[in-house]
Design a protein around this motif. Structure first.
Motif, PDB file in Angstrom:
ATOM      1  N   THR A   1       0.830  -1.210   0.000  1.00  0.00           N
ATOM      2  CA  THR A   1       0.000   0.000   0.000  1.00  0.00           C
ATOM      3  C   THR A   1       0.858   1.250   0.000  1.00  0.00           C
ATOM      4  OG1 THR A   1      -1.750  -1.174   1.173  1.00  0.00           O
ATOM      5  CG2 THR A   1      -1.789   1.223   1.265  1.00  0.00           C
ATOM      6  N   ILE A   2       1.932   1.220   0.786  1.00  0.00           N
ATOM      7  CA  ILE A   2       2.821   2.385   0.836  1.00  0.00           C
ATOM      8  C   ILE A   2       3.465   2.628  -0.522  1.00  0.00           C
ATOM      9  CG2 ILE A   2       4.903   3.304   1.909  1.00  0.00           C
ATOM     10  CD1 ILE A   2       2.467   3.281   3.727  1.00  0.00           C
ATOM     11  N   ARG A   3       3.885   1.543  -1.189  1.00  0.00           N
ATOM     12  CA  ARG A   3       4.495   1.712  -2.528  1.00  0.00           C
ATOM     13  C   ARG A   3       3.484   2.271  -3.521  1.00  0.00           C
ATOM     14  NH1 ARG A   3       9.122   2.925  -2.538  1.00  0.00           N
ATOM     15  NH2 ARG A   3       8.722   3.286  -0.368  1.00  0.00           N
ATOM     16  N   SER A   4       2.220   1.870  -3.373  1.00  0.00           N
ATOM     17  CA  SER A   4       1.169   2.387  -4.242  1.00  0.00           C
ATOM     18  C   SER A   4       0.989   3.890  -4.023  1.00  0.00           C
ATOM     19  CB  SER A   4      -0.142   1.642  -3.964  1.00  0.00           C
ATOM     20  OG  SER A   4      -1.179   2.191  -4.729  1.00  0.00           O
ATOM     21  N   SER A   5       1.030   4.321  -2.757  1.00  0.00           N
ATOM     22  CA  SER A   5       0.907   5.757  -2.452  1.00  0.00           C
ATOM     23  C   SER A   5       2.103   6.527  -3.000  1.00  0.00           C
ATOM     24  CB  SER A   5       0.793   5.946  -0.937  1.00  0.00           C
ATOM     25  OG  SER A   5      -0.364   5.302  -0.432  1.00  0.00           O
TER      26      SER A   5
ATOM     27  N   ARG B   1       4.429  10.239  -7.157  1.00  0.00           N
ATOM     28  CA  ARG B   1       5.309  10.495  -8.303  1.00  0.00           C
ATOM     29  C   ARG B   1       4.512  10.843  -9.551  1.00  0.00           C
ATOM     30  NH1 ARG B   1       9.421   5.544  -6.841  1.00  0.00           N
ATOM     31  NH2 ARG B   1      10.801   6.749  -5.484  1.00  0.00           N
ATOM     32  N   GLU B   2       3.333  10.220  -9.687  1.00  0.00           N
ATOM     33  CA  GLU B   2       2.482  10.533 -10.837  1.00  0.00           C
ATOM     34  C   GLU B   2       2.022  11.982 -10.789  1.00  0.00           C
ATOM     35  OE1 GLU B   2      -1.866   9.137 -12.654  1.00  0.00           O
ATOM     36  OE2 GLU B   2      -1.008   8.132 -10.903  1.00  0.00           O
TER      37      GLU B   2
ATOM     38  N   LEU C   1      -5.997  18.030  -6.497  1.00  0.00           N
ATOM     39  CA  LEU C   1      -4.779  17.261  -6.762  1.00  0.00           C
ATOM     40  C   LEU C   1      -3.573  17.844  -6.021  1.00  0.00           C
ATOM     41  CD1 LEU C   1      -5.174  16.496 -10.588  1.00  0.00           C
ATOM     42  CD2 LEU C   1      -5.548  14.955  -8.658  1.00  0.00           C
ATOM     43  N   ARG C   2      -3.501  19.162  -5.945  1.00  0.00           N
ATOM     44  CA  ARG C   2      -2.370  19.783  -5.241  1.00  0.00           C
ATOM     45  C   ARG C   2      -2.424  19.491  -3.740  1.00  0.00           C
ATOM     46  NH1 ARG C   2       0.590  22.812  -8.503  1.00  0.00           N
ATOM     47  NH2 ARG C   2      -0.349  23.847 -10.312  1.00  0.00           N
ATOM     48  N   ARG C   3      -3.621  19.490  -3.163  1.00  0.00           N
ATOM     49  CA  ARG C   3      -3.736  19.151  -1.732  1.00  0.00           C
ATOM     50  C   ARG C   3      -3.316  17.705  -1.504  1.00  0.00           C
ATOM     51  NH1 ARG C   3      -8.604  22.117  -1.687  1.00  0.00           N
ATOM     52  NH2 ARG C   3      -9.814  20.190  -1.822  1.00  0.00           N
ATOM     53  N   GLU C   4      -3.744  16.845  -2.421  1.00  0.00           N
ATOM     54  CA  GLU C   4      -3.356  15.429  -2.299  1.00  0.00           C
ATOM     55  C   GLU C   4      -1.839  15.265  -2.419  1.00  0.00           C
ATOM     56  OE1 GLU C   4      -5.002  12.978  -5.339  1.00  0.00           O
ATOM     57  OE2 GLU C   4      -4.144  11.108  -4.526  1.00  0.00           O
ATOM     58  N   LEU C   5      -1.242  15.996  -3.358  1.00  0.00           N
ATOM     59  CA  LEU C   5       0.208  15.910  -3.545  1.00  0.00           C
ATOM     60  C   LEU C   5       0.966  16.428  -2.319  1.00  0.00           C
ATOM     61  CD1 LEU C   5       2.696  15.367  -5.259  1.00  0.00           C
ATOM     62  CD2 LEU C   5       2.386  17.597  -6.344  1.00  0.00           C
ATOM     63  N   ASN C   6       0.515  17.537  -1.767  1.00  0.00           N
ATOM     64  CA  ASN C   6       1.190  18.086  -0.579  1.00  0.00           C
ATOM     65  C   ASN C   6       1.141  17.114   0.594  1.00  0.00           C
ATOM     66  OD1 ASN C   6       1.843  20.444  -1.901  1.00  0.00           O
ATOM     67  ND2 ASN C   6      -0.030  21.519  -1.267  1.00  0.00           N
TER      68      ASN C   6
ATOM     69  N   THR D   1       7.802  11.537   1.381  1.00  0.00           N
ATOM     70  CA  THR D   1       9.053  11.928   0.713  1.00  0.00           C
ATOM     71  C   THR D   1      10.264  11.233   1.339  1.00  0.00           C
ATOM     72  OG1 THR D   1       8.182  14.065   0.049  1.00  0.00           O
ATOM     73  CG2 THR D   1      10.569  13.862   0.157  1.00  0.00           C
ATOM     74  N   GLY D   2      10.267  11.126   2.662  1.00  0.00           N
ATOM     75  CA  GLY D   2      11.425  10.541   3.354  1.00  0.00           C
ATOM     76  C   GLY D   2      11.629   9.066   3.092  1.00  0.00           C
TER      77      GLY D   2
END
Length: 348
Positions: free
Chosen positions: A111-115, A120-121, A142-147, A154-155
């Motif tokens: 699941t983490i790899r899917s997120s 990245r998409e 989409l920007r809220r989801e990306l943030n 990211t880590g």
């Protein structure tokens, strides 16, 4: 060796960083008693000599983990530790979690790899401008989801497998991370204050986990060890990769030389076979020509012989005609005639 790159600290350094300050005596965990020196003004004082010895054990362990090619996951979501942990992890090329521990970060890697793939998409869409072509409301979502994804993932975006160990600050706050690490038998190194249970981790480092200076000093000491070990492992891995590539290149060169030698030998054998076949054809051709010449030479003699053989047959008399003219009378006819004459005489 890695030890030559590590930072050397003394008890005075730990004292100056405030690592000896524990929690209030009314908020303590009895299992921390073996690391407590005394109490003063209602606060426990941590024995820094034991902190030093535990710190050395942790350094040795983390050095070995990184030299095996495994990563150390930094986990410090409390406000005082976020910036320090992120900087130290990035400086030592290690993964980190400094905002929120998502359930399943270790136990549900799929699941983490899917997120991470989704993050990245969205990053790609933002980079190539395709996100700006969408309706404003959808872009905002989409920007809220990306943030949110970047804040939490990211880590660990580059962490493709489970880490070799966790480095944690504040055991009470990171209990979920500890539970997942325990479930997967991942060793834990932690800065443990007097209110926490040191038995929950494999390498407890007794010390103040609320002070920026104490957290920064422990991170700096362990970070130097990790950085040196990572450099040593990287150099070793590079040397092994170069050695492996050189061996593969040598094998390829040997294979190429063998292939060229085999092709050369096959060409020579083919040339020899062609010469032998050519020689055989020439010999056969000569034999055919000799046979043909012999046949042509023998043809007139045969014709003469056949002509001579035909001439006597035309002039020779028939052997059957002469015997028939001189054929003698049959012996049986005379007795029969005599008998008829005697019978006629008797009748007379």
């Amino acid at each position: 060796m890695a030890d030559s790159f590590t930072k050397t600290v003394s008890v005075q350094d730990l004292l100056d960083a405030g690592l000896h300050f524990g929690h209030q005596t009314k908020r303590w965990n009895p299992k921390m008693k073996r690391y407590i020196h005394s109490a003063k003004n209602g606060i426990y004082i941590i024995d820094l000599n034991k902190t030093m010895s535990q710190l050395e054990l942790a350094k040795t362990f983390l050095n070995d983990v990184i030299l095996r090619g495994e990563k150390i996951l930094f986990v410090g979501t409390k406000k005082q530790a976020r910036e320090i942990f992120q900087g130290c992890a990035e400086d030592t090329n290690q993964p980190y979690v400094v905002h929120r521990w998502l359930g399943g970060m270790l136990t549900n890697n799929k699941t983490i790899r899917s997120s991470v793939s989704r993050m990245r998409e969205l990053q790609k869409m933002e980079k190539d401008g395709s996100m700006d072509k969408l309706p404003k409301k959808e872009v905002s979502v989409l920007r809220r989801e990306l943030n949110k994804l970047e804040r939490n993932l990211t880590g660990i975006a580059q962490m493709d497998k489970k880490p070799g160990a966790l480095f944690v600050v504040d055991l009470k706050r990171e209990r979920l991370a500890l539970a997942e690490a325990k479930r997967l038998n991942i060793p834990i190194v932690a800065l443990v204050d007097t209110n926490a249970d040191p038995d929950l981790v494999d390498y407890p480092i007794p010390g103040n986990d609320d002070s920026l200076r104490s957290i920064g000093l422990i991170c700096e000491v362990l970070g130097e060890t990790m950085k040196a070990a990572d450099a040593e492992y990287t150099a070793k891995a590079k040397a092994e990769r170069e050695k492996r590539e050189a061996a593969e290149a040598e094998e390829r060169a040997k294979a190429k030389a063998a292939r060229e030698e085999r092709q050369k030998k096959e060409a020579e054998d083919k040339k020899k076979r062609e010469e032998v076949l050519k020689k055989i054809k020439e010999q056969k051709k000569k034999a055919d020509e000799a046979k043909k010449a012999e046949a042509e030479a023998a043809a007139p003699a045969e014709e003469v012989k056949e002509a001579k053989a035909e001439e006597p047959k035309a002039e020779a008399p028939k052997a059957e005609e002469a015997p028939k003219a001189e054929e003698a009378p049959k012996a049986e006819e005379a007795p029969e005639a005599a008998a008829e004459e005697s019978e006629e005489k008797k009748e007379d």
